[in-house]
Every structure is written in C-alpha cells, then in structure tokens.
Design an enzyme around this catalytic site. Structure first.
Site, mmCIF file in Angstrom:
data_model
loop_
_atom_site.group_PDB
_atom_site.id
_atom_site.type_symbol
_atom_site.label_atom_id
_atom_site.label_comp_id
_atom_site.label_asym_id
_atom_site.label_seq_id
_atom_site.Cartn_x
_atom_site.Cartn_y
_atom_site.Cartn_z
ATOM 1 N N SER A 113 0.880 -1.174 0.000
ATOM 2 C CA SER A 113 0.000 0.000 0.000
ATOM 3 C C SER A 113 0.910 1.214 0.000
ATOM 4 O O SER A 113 2.070 1.130 0.418
ATOM 5 C CB SER A 113 -0.841 0.012 1.278
ATOM 6 N N TYR A 173 -0.953 -1.447 10.269
ATOM 7 C CA TYR A 173 -1.108 -1.611 8.812
ATOM 8 C C TYR A 173 0.094 -1.041 8.055
ATOM 9 O O TYR A 173 0.690 -1.729 7.224
ATOM 10 C CB TYR A 173 -2.400 -0.909 8.374
ATOM 11 N N LYS A 209 2.883 -3.028 5.798
ATOM 12 C CA LYS A 209 3.010 -2.789 4.356
ATOM 13 C C LYS A 209 4.433 -2.326 4.002
ATOM 14 O O LYS A 209 4.936 -2.662 2.924
ATOM 15 C CB LYS A 209 1.975 -1.760 3.894
HETATM 16 N N1 LIG Z 1 -8.808 -0.766 -0.990
HETATM 17 C C1 LIG Z 1 -7.814 0.082 -0.901
HETATM 18 O O1 LIG Z 1 -8.001 1.313 -0.941
HETATM 19 C C2 LIG Z 1 -6.405 -0.432 -0.761
HETATM 20 C C3 LIG Z 1 -5.340 0.481 -0.872
HETATM 21 C C4 LIG Z 1 -4.040 0.014 -0.729
HETATM 22 C C5 LIG Z 1 -3.805 -1.328 -0.505
HETATM 23 N N2 LIG Z 1 -4.865 -2.191 -0.404
HETATM 24 C C6 LIG Z 1 -4.548 -3.587 -0.135
HETATM 25 O O2 LIG Z 1 -5.235 -4.426 -1.052
HETATM 26 C C7 LIG Z 1 -5.478 -5.703 -0.442
HETATM 27 C C8 LIG Z 1 -6.950 -6.037 -0.549
HETATM 28 O O3 LIG Z 1 -7.688 -5.006 0.074
HETATM 29 P P1 LIG Z 1 -9.206 -4.723 -0.307
HETATM 30 O O4 LIG Z 1 -9.448 -3.288 -0.049
HETATM 31 O O5 LIG Z 1 -9.524 -5.308 -1.604
HETATM 32 O O6 LIG Z 1 -9.931 -5.554 0.854
HETATM 33 P P2 LIG Z 1 -11.312 -6.325 0.840
HETATM 34 O O7 LIG Z 1 -11.671 -6.463 2.267
HETATM 35 O O8 LIG Z 1 -12.282 -5.658 -0.084
HETATM 36 O O9 LIG Z 1 -10.953 -7.739 0.253
HETATM 37 C C9 LIG Z 1 -10.042 -8.544 0.931
HETATM 38 C C10 LIG Z 1 -10.385 -10.010 0.726
HETATM 39 O O10 LIG Z 1 -9.460 -10.776 1.499
HETATM 40 C C11 LIG Z 1 -10.171 -11.790 2.196
HETATM 41 N N3 LIG Z 1 -9.416 -12.152 3.396
HETATM 42 C C12 LIG Z 1 -9.312 -11.438 4.547
HETATM 43 N N4 LIG Z 1 -8.536 -12.089 5.438
HETATM 44 C C13 LIG Z 1 -8.150 -13.241 4.831
HETATM 45 C C14 LIG Z 1 -7.336 -14.335 5.232
HETATM 46 N N5 LIG Z 1 -6.793 -14.374 6.461
HETATM 47 N N6 LIG Z 1 -7.127 -15.354 4.364
HETATM 48 C C15 LIG Z 1 -7.696 -15.336 3.126
HETATM 49 N N7 LIG Z 1 -8.481 -14.323 2.693
HETATM 50 C C16 LIG Z 1 -8.701 -13.287 3.531
HETATM 51 C C17 LIG Z 1 -11.524 -11.170 2.495
HETATM 52 O O11 LIG Z 1 -12.516 -12.165 2.768
HETATM 53 C C18 LIG Z 1 -11.787 -10.374 1.216
HETATM 54 O O12 LIG Z 1 -12.449 -11.165 0.255
HETATM 55 C C19 LIG Z 1 -4.993 -5.572 1.004
HETATM 56 O O13 LIG Z 1 -3.678 -6.076 1.115
HETATM 57 C C20 LIG Z 1 -5.008 -4.081 1.233
HETATM 58 O O14 LIG Z 1 -4.126 -3.699 2.228
HETATM 59 C C21 LIG Z 1 -6.152 -1.768 -0.525
#
Ligand SMILES: NC(=O)c1ccc[n+]([C@@H]2O[C@H](COP(=O)([O-])OP(=O)(O)OC[C@H]3O[C@@H](n4cnc5c(N)ncnc54)[C@H](O)[C@@H]3O)[C@@H](O)[C@H]2O)c1
Length: 273
Positions: free
Chosen positions: A143, A156, A160
C-alpha cells in the site's frame, strides 16, 4: 513474462476488492485463475462470474494465516492446472489506532501475521515450484501507506512497509542470481473495494462516529481507482518486468517530499561519512 495466455494465477483474498480486480485482469489476459479466500459465499459468486466470462477458474477456501491451508491451495492449484506462473499475495488487514492509547501488541502481531507473514507463507509454498518450472512472477500487494505512512494507521503501515522491503530484497536476490521469477509490489492509494465502501457507509450512517475519519474516507473514496484498473496495471507490470505499481501520481510526489526531508535533515545534522 510476456505471454500469460493459458498460464495459471493464484490470488489470495481474491473473492472481492483488489484481489478480484487482479483476478479479472489476469483472466482478461488469458490466464486460468485460482481464487483463495476465507469468505466462502463471496468466493463462490466471484468464481461463478469468472466461469461465466469463459475463464477457467476454481475457488478454494483458505486462511493465509495458516501455512498448511496455503500448502493445500498450492497442491489443489497444481493438481488442477499443472503449473502456477503468477502468485498474488494480496491479503492485508488493518485498523485505526492511536499511539496515545495503550497499544495492543497482540493485535499488531495478528495484523503482521495476516498482512506480512502471509507473504512469506505464500513464497514458501510456491516459489520453489516456480523456480523449478523455470518461469514465474510474484505479485505482493502492499500500500502507499508502506511508503509514506499517515497517522492512525496502526500496524497496517509498518506491515506494508515490510511487504515493500521484502519484495525489493526478493527482487534483488532473484535478479542477482538470474532466476527466472519476477517480482512486482503494488503500492496503491485508494481503491474502490467493497470493504472501503462498507467502512465509509458505516461512518456516513453514524453507526461509527468520527468526523475526521469520515472526511478522510470521503476524500479517499472520491479519488479512488477501480480494482480492475489496478489489475490491468499489474498485468502490464508482469509483462514488462516492472517492480513497482502505483495507482496515483501524487504518491510519487509524497515520496519525493520524504526524500527531500531526509536530504534536508542530513544537511542540517550532517552525516558521519
Ligand atoms: N482498498 C484500498 O483502498 C487499498 C489500498 C491500498 C492497498 N490495499 C490492499 O489491497 C489488499 C486487498 O484489500 P481490499 O481493499 O480489496 O480488501 P477487501 O476487504 O475488499 O478484500 C479482501 C479479501 O481478502 C479476504 N481475506 C481477509 N482475510 C483473509 C485471510 N486471512 N485469508 C484469506 N483471505 C482473507 C476477504 O474475505 C476479502 O475477500 C490488502 O492487502 C489491502 O491492504 C487496498
């Protein structure tokens, strides 16, 4: 890795959000897709939608905090598709925390286990087979919080930062040895995932009361990119061998400010050599 057609990608946390965006883009590029997630119902729906669009896909329920479950995903993926060329270590969790409150070290350890050590579990399970088969690519979702941390992001942002550091080390080690496996680390800003929209809805409805957070989330969602856009950038990075994927130009400006400050501080304080 130029040609992705007919090869297989595994995406952890692939049922929705960033993970499903990666999966859809990899499928668009002609890959078979293995989604792994803890959320069985969403996983089923997402696999069904990939199958409906003509992609060969399977869904496996697995928790990335358990090495045995990741090994089961590997075994099932190789059994179904014989090779795995792309591994997306995508799961990450976090919360809002202040250092002015007592710090829950056990909660930090949990975030580190799911967001950082899960990448190690993924590598242990898949990297030896990728090296053996002579071609592969690892994609780690970090991130921009790992590059330029904002206040109140708790465990977090450090988790990251760890994902970025280990991806850089992995990339350097593999390229120093001429190994046939590439590495890309994603440092996205806001991505319009289901979880970020659900969190915003909680603050909008007053279920959670924190005006500062509400403002932060509104700004973040307004400037957010779609998961598929991040997915397509990632496909381009895999094809071109790029180490970093950024979604927002402003992240690079913030990084520049960080470096400028380091240089200014070194000028002010001096350096030992
Ligand atoms: N959404 C954002 O703005 C954003 C920005 C930067 C980084 N990220 C990163 O992107 C990645 C996904 O984030 P997102 O926003 O899509 O989240 P999200 O919650 O929409 O989706 C995450 C998915 O991971 C699954 N999950 C959670 N814990 C788990 C585990 N222990 N084992 C297997 N599956 C698991 C959840 O059920 C879900 O389907 C993360 O690493 C997050 O830090 C997201």
């Amino acid at each position: 890795m130029d040609n992705l057609i007919g090869k297989t990608a595994v995406v952890t946390g692939g049922a929705q959000g960033v993970g499903f965006g990666l999966a859809r883009a990899l499928a668009e590029a002609g890959m078979h897709v293995v989604l792994c997630d803890v959320d069985e119902a969403t996983l089923e729906r997402s696999v069904a939608s990939l199958l409906a669009s003509g992609t060969e896909a399977i869904g496996l329920t697995a928790d990335v905090s358990d090495p045995e479950q990741i090994e089961r995903v590997r075994d099932a993926a190789f059994e179904r598709f014989e090779t795995v060329h792309v591994l997306c270590n995508n799961v990450g969790i976090g919360g809002r925390e202040s250092f002015l409150d007592p710090i829950d070290v056990a909660a930090w350890e949990h975030v580190f286990s799911v967001s950082l050590y899960s990448v190690l579990r993924g590598l242990n399970a898949f990297l030896p087979r990728m090296l053996e088969q002579g071609e592969g690519h690892v994609v780690n979702t970090a991130s921009r919080q790992g590059l330029v941390a904002s206040p109140l992001f708790g465990a977090y942002a450090p988790a990251k930062a760890g994902v970025i550091a280990l991806s850089e080390m992995l990339h350097a080690e593999l390229s120093d040895r001429g190994a046939p496996v590439g590495v890309t680390v994603l440092t996205p800003g806001g991505v319009r995932s289901e979880s970020i929209l659900a969190t915003l809805a909680q603050y909008e409805s007053g279920e959670k009361d924190d005006p500062e957070m509400l403002e932060f989330l509104r700004t973040r969602v307004a400037a957010a990119v779609e998961p598929i856009e991040l997915g397509r950038l990632t496909v381009e990075a895999i094809r071109s061998g790029a180490l970093y994927v950024n979604t927002h130009r402003e992240t690079l400006e913030w990084l520049r400010e960080r470096v400028n400050r380091m240089v200014a501080d070194a000028d002010r304080v001096g350096t030992a050599r």
